[in-house]
Scaffold this motif. Structure first.
Motif, PDB file in Angstrom:
ATOM      1  N   LEU A  30       0.835  -1.204   0.000  1.00  0.00           N
ATOM      2  CA  LEU A  30       0.000   0.000   0.000  1.00  0.00           C
ATOM      3  C   LEU A  30       0.866   1.248   0.000  1.00  0.00           C
ATOM      4  CD1 LEU A  30      -2.712   1.523   0.330  1.00  0.00           C
ATOM      5  CD2 LEU A  30      -2.479   1.175   2.819  1.00  0.00           C
ATOM      6  N   ILE A  31       1.909   1.258   0.820  1.00  0.00           N
ATOM      7  CA  ILE A  31       2.819   2.410   0.875  1.00  0.00           C
ATOM      8  C   ILE A  31       3.475   2.638  -0.487  1.00  0.00           C
ATOM      9  CG2 ILE A  31       4.951   3.291   1.911  1.00  0.00           C
ATOM     10  CD1 ILE A  31       4.131   1.637   4.444  1.00  0.00           C
ATOM     11  N   SER A  32       3.951   1.558  -1.105  1.00  0.00           N
ATOM     12  CA  SER A  32       4.595   1.674  -2.421  1.00  0.00           C
ATOM     13  C   SER A  32       3.620   2.194  -3.471  1.00  0.00           C
ATOM     14  CB  SER A  32       5.149   0.315  -2.847  1.00  0.00           C
ATOM     15  OG  SER A  32       6.164  -0.120  -1.979  1.00  0.00           O
ATOM     16  N   MET A 182      10.516   2.398   5.172  1.00  0.00           N
ATOM     17  CA  MET A 182      10.504   2.511   3.718  1.00  0.00           C
ATOM     18  C   MET A 182      10.783   3.932   3.220  1.00  0.00           C
ATOM     19  SD  MET A 182       7.251   0.036   2.767  1.00  0.00           S
ATOM     20  CE  MET A 182       7.426   0.313   0.997  1.00  0.00           C
ATOM     21  N   LEU A 183      10.377   4.923   4.003  1.00  0.00           N
ATOM     22  CA  LEU A 183      10.450   6.316   3.542  1.00  0.00           C
ATOM     23  C   LEU A 183      11.320   7.218   4.401  1.00  0.00           C
ATOM     24  CD1 LEU A 183       6.608   6.856   2.941  1.00  0.00           C
ATOM     25  CD2 LEU A 183       8.277   6.001   1.286  1.00  0.00           C
ATOM     26  N   GLY A 184      11.660   6.778   5.589  1.00  0.00           N
ATOM     27  CA  GLY A 184      12.310   7.681   6.541  1.00  0.00           C
ATOM     28  C   GLY A 184      13.808   7.803   6.391  1.00  0.00           C
ATOM     29  N   TYR A 185      14.286   7.977   5.168  1.00  0.00           N
ATOM     30  CA  TYR A 185      15.720   8.108   4.927  1.00  0.00           C
ATOM     31  C   TYR A 185      16.099   9.570   4.721  1.00  0.00           C
ATOM     32  CZ  TYR A 185      15.502   3.082   4.080  1.00  0.00           C
ATOM     33  OH  TYR A 185      15.296   1.735   4.225  1.00  0.00           O
ATOM     34  N   LYS A 189      15.986  11.762  -2.122  1.00  0.00           N
ATOM     35  CA  LYS A 189      14.607  11.431  -2.471  1.00  0.00           C
ATOM     36  C   LYS A 189      13.651  11.601  -1.297  1.00  0.00           C
ATOM     37  CE  LYS A 189      11.673   7.788  -4.396  1.00  0.00           C
ATOM     38  NZ  LYS A 189      11.623   6.428  -4.997  1.00  0.00           N
ATOM     39  N   TYR A 190      14.072  11.141  -0.113  1.00  0.00           N
ATOM     40  CA  TYR A 190      13.124  11.039   1.004  1.00  0.00           C
ATOM     41  C   TYR A 190      13.303  12.091   2.102  1.00  0.00           C
ATOM     42  CZ  TYR A 190      11.858   6.497  -0.942  1.00  0.00           C
ATOM     43  OH  TYR A 190      11.418   5.491  -1.764  1.00  0.00           O
ATOM     44  N   LEU A 191      14.305  12.970   1.956  1.00  0.00           N
ATOM     45  CA  LEU A 191      14.572  13.931   3.025  1.00  0.00           C
ATOM     46  C   LEU A 191      13.317  14.714   3.415  1.00  0.00           C
ATOM     47  CD1 LEU A 191      16.607  15.247   4.919  1.00  0.00           C
ATOM     48  CD2 LEU A 191      17.157  16.866   3.090  1.00  0.00           C
ATOM     49  N   TYR A 192      12.535  15.132   2.421  1.00  0.00           N
ATOM     50  CA  TYR A 192      11.297  15.875   2.691  1.00  0.00           C
ATOM     51  C   TYR A 192      10.060  14.999   2.542  1.00  0.00           C
ATOM     52  CZ  TYR A 192      14.225  19.996   2.704  1.00  0.00           C
ATOM     53  OH  TYR A 192      15.199  20.912   3.019  1.00  0.00           O
ATOM     54  N   PHE A 193      10.048  14.151   1.514  1.00  0.00           N
ATOM     55  CA  PHE A 193       8.881  13.312   1.279  1.00  0.00           C
ATOM     56  C   PHE A 193       8.665  12.331   2.432  1.00  0.00           C
ATOM     57  CE2 PHE A 193       6.726   9.604  -0.628  1.00  0.00           C
ATOM     58  CZ  PHE A 193       5.597  10.236  -1.137  1.00  0.00           C
TER      59      PHE A 193
END
Length: 316
Positions: A30-32, A182-185, A189-193
């Motif tokens: 779902l997250i993907s 999955m997203l907390g890097y 790419k993920y610094l803000y998202f």
């Protein structure tokens, strides 16, 4: 609270099945799916953060409602204990003591037989760092750190949120933790998202992490490890961890076992230093993997006992 105890028993006997239909796997899918919809590389940093926050809210809402819906459907089961059985099975999906122990024991066995290359590959499945060149002590350190940290987000935190709000809240926590993984890097790419996901995970783990630290102190006392040193290291070193929560489990574990955690780690070929926690009274070795597993299981049982006693005292 009988549901939590039964969930622990289910996990102890069956473990975490590897299937595409596992609830956490479905949450990941779902997250993907939502990431493909909401992430746009060309967006501004502000819009990336806003889009990531929307994704977080949607995942939490869907996960909580699906878990609650399944429980409502369980009331149609023509069996007195049907709802409790379904809740226990669902809760068992949110905790992973057996999987954690199995991974640790597997690495321990490989180290004992001198199969260092296989041990490096095995530890690579449970940590995010590069493992190709780790020696025996570093493999043991990585494994102990993972067992300590995952005692928080893989066991104590889901059970904590179950006590607060039942199975749906435990699943909401599991969804938040999965989003963070999955997203907390902190990369381009993920610094803000992924920032909303990372911050939410920090907030949700704040209390469970500190509870885990105290449980490790008590576990050390029961198991004959150094409870006094565990408490001292938690007070001294927990704040050194880059995560606001991770140090409470790792520093306490290090103190209890007389080892030092932290140090140089390599991620995608780039070496970084993480502050040391604990004192190297003993050289980190395979035996500490097994000791950390005993600490993990003892802390889990202690939490179940205390939570059961508390709820009984409150009349639940």
């Amino acid at each position: 609270m009988n549901i939590a105890i039964l969930a622990f028993v289910i996990d102890t006997i069956i473990g975490d099945p590897r299937t595409k239909l596992h609830p956490v796997v479905l949450i990941g899918r779902l997250i993907s799916f939502l990431e493909r919809i909401y992430y746009r590389k060309e967006d501004s940093d502000q819009r990336k953060f806003f889009s990531g926050a929307i994704l977080v809210l949607l995942v939490l809402f869907i996960t909580y409602d699906v878990a609650a819906g399944i429980i409502q459907l369980a009331y149609f089961i023509p069996w007195e204990w049907g709802v409790e059985a379904v809740e226990a099975l669902l809760l068992a999906f949110t905790i992973s003591p057996k999987s954690l122990a199995k991974a640790g024991r597997g690495i321990y066995a490989l180290l004992l037989t001198g199969e260092i290359d296989k041990a490096r590959k095995a530890v690579g499945w449970i940590v995010g760092r590069d493992t190709e060149h780790l020696d025996e002590a570093e493999i043991a350190r990585a494994t102990v750190e993972t067992i300590a940290e995952n005692t928080v987000d893989g066991i104590i935190a889901p059970l904590f949120f179950f006590v607060l709000g039942g199975v749906p809240l435990a699943f909401l926590y599991r969804a938040a933790n999965t989003m963070d993984s999955m997203l907390g890097y902190k990369n381009e790419k993920y610094l803000y998202f992924g920032r909303a996901a990372a911050k939410l995970d920090d907030v949700l783990n704040y209390i469970p992490a500190r509870i885990t630290g105290l449980l490790f102190v008590m576990a050390a006392m029961l198991l004959g490890f150094d409870a006094h040193n565990a408490l001292q290291m938690m007070r001294r070193d927990a704040a050194k961890h880059p995560s606001p929560n991770g140090g409470y489990a790792e520093a306490t574990m290090a103190g209890a076992l007389h080892i030092r955690l932290g140090g140089v780690n390599s991620y995608f070929g780039k070496k970084t230093f993480r502050a040391y926690m604990g004192e190297a009274i003993e050289a980190t070795s395979p035996k500490h993997i097994m000791e950390s597993i005993r600490m993990m299981y003892t802390a889990t049982v202690l939490f179940l006992i205390f939570a059961y006693a508390l709820l009984k005292f409150m009349g639940y």
